[in-house]
Scaffold this motif. Structure first.
Motif, short mmCIF file in Angstrom:
data_model
loop_
_atom_site.label_atom_id
_atom_site.label_comp_id
_atom_site.label_asym_id
_atom_site.label_seq_id
_atom_site.Cartn_x
_atom_site.Cartn_y
_atom_site.Cartn_z
N UNK A 1 55.83 41.18 46.97
CA UNK A 1 55.32 42.58 46.02
C UNK A 1 56.49 43.21 46.24
N UNK A 2 57.06 43.68 45.14
CA UNK A 2 58.35 44.56 45.01
C UNK A 2 58.11 45.92 45.06
N UNK A 3 58.64 46.84 45.89
CA UNK A 3 58.68 48.14 46.12
C UNK A 3 59.85 48.54 45.98
N UNK A 4 59.96 49.78 45.46
CA UNK A 4 61.12 50.72 45.51
C UNK A 4 60.63 51.95 45.80
N UNK A 5 61.16 52.51 46.85
CA UNK A 5 60.87 53.51 47.70
C UNK A 5 61.77 54.90 47.52
N UNK A 6 61.60 55.78 47.08
CA UNK A 6 62.76 56.66 46.85
C UNK A 6 62.57 57.92 47.74
N UNK A 7 63.65 58.55 48.10
CA UNK A 7 64.15 59.56 48.99
C UNK A 7 65.13 60.45 48.45
N UNK A 8 64.92 61.53 49.11
CA UNK A 8 66.03 62.80 48.52
C UNK A 8 65.27 63.66 47.67
N UNK A 9 66.09 64.41 46.79
CA UNK A 9 65.50 65.45 45.91
C UNK A 9 64.95 66.57 46.67
N UNK A 10 64.33 67.34 45.76
CA UNK A 10 63.78 68.65 46.31
C UNK A 10 64.35 69.72 45.56
N UNK A 11 64.29 71.08 46.21
CA UNK A 11 64.63 72.37 45.42
C UNK A 11 66.30 72.60 45.81
N UNK A 12 67.03 72.98 44.99
CA UNK A 12 68.37 73.21 45.03
C UNK A 12 68.62 74.46 44.18
N UNK A 13 69.73 75.02 44.63
CA UNK A 13 70.55 76.16 43.68
C UNK A 13 71.38 75.47 42.72
N UNK A 14 71.73 75.95 41.72
CA UNK A 14 72.52 75.73 40.87
C UNK A 14 73.77 75.76 41.30
N UNK A 15 74.66 74.52 40.96
CA UNK A 15 75.80 74.32 41.61
C UNK A 15 75.89 73.45 42.80
N UNK A 16 74.68 73.27 43.37
CA UNK A 16 74.50 72.38 44.45
C UNK A 16 74.61 70.99 44.28
N UNK A 17 74.53 70.29 45.22
CA UNK A 17 74.66 68.72 45.13
C UNK A 17 73.28 68.14 45.88
#
Length: 125
Positions: A1-17
């Motif tokens: 069974x193929x799984x792609x599990x993402x992480x990261x993201x969320x709120x960030x201020x403009x100019x951030x990374x």
């Protein structure tokens, strides 16, 4: 069974990374093209970037060139999306995707077979 599990993201201020990650299992990762898409509210899912199975070829949407960087680590079965200089218009749900395309990098989401669960990126001004 193929799984792609993402992480990261969320709120960030403009100019951030941010760096998004997508860990794959259930497939021979090194044989798959990996891609990133995003979908803002009320809009269609749009292509962001893709990387060849070896990592040697990178393709970007014109709108993100110079701002987004896709990479992969085949030893870790993981693809990454580094996003710099974030802008409010980058706010969207970001999805990773996988498929075997040979030498193609389809920018139409419907052509990709496997998808991650999506991760929200919200950029405030």
């Amino acid at each position: 069974q193929v799984q792609l599990v993402q992480s990261g993201g969320g709120p960030v201020q403009a100019g951030g990374s941010l760096r998004l990650s997508c860990a794959a299992s259930g497939l021979t990762f090194s044989t798959y093209v990996m891609g990133w898409f995003r979908q803002a509210p009320g809009r269609e899912r749009e292509f962001v970037a893709a990387v060849s199975s070896s990592g040697g070829r990178l393709v970007y949407a014109d709108s993100v060139k110079g701002q987004f960087t896709i990479s992969r680590d085949n030893a870790k079965n993981t693809v990454y999306l580094q996003i710099n200089s974030l802008k409010p218009e980058d706010t969207a749900v970001y999805y990773c995707a996988a498929d075997r395309f040979g030498g193609r990098f389809p920018q139409n989401a419907i052509e990709w077979h496997y998808w991650g669960q999506g991760t929200q990126v919200t950029v405030s001004s």
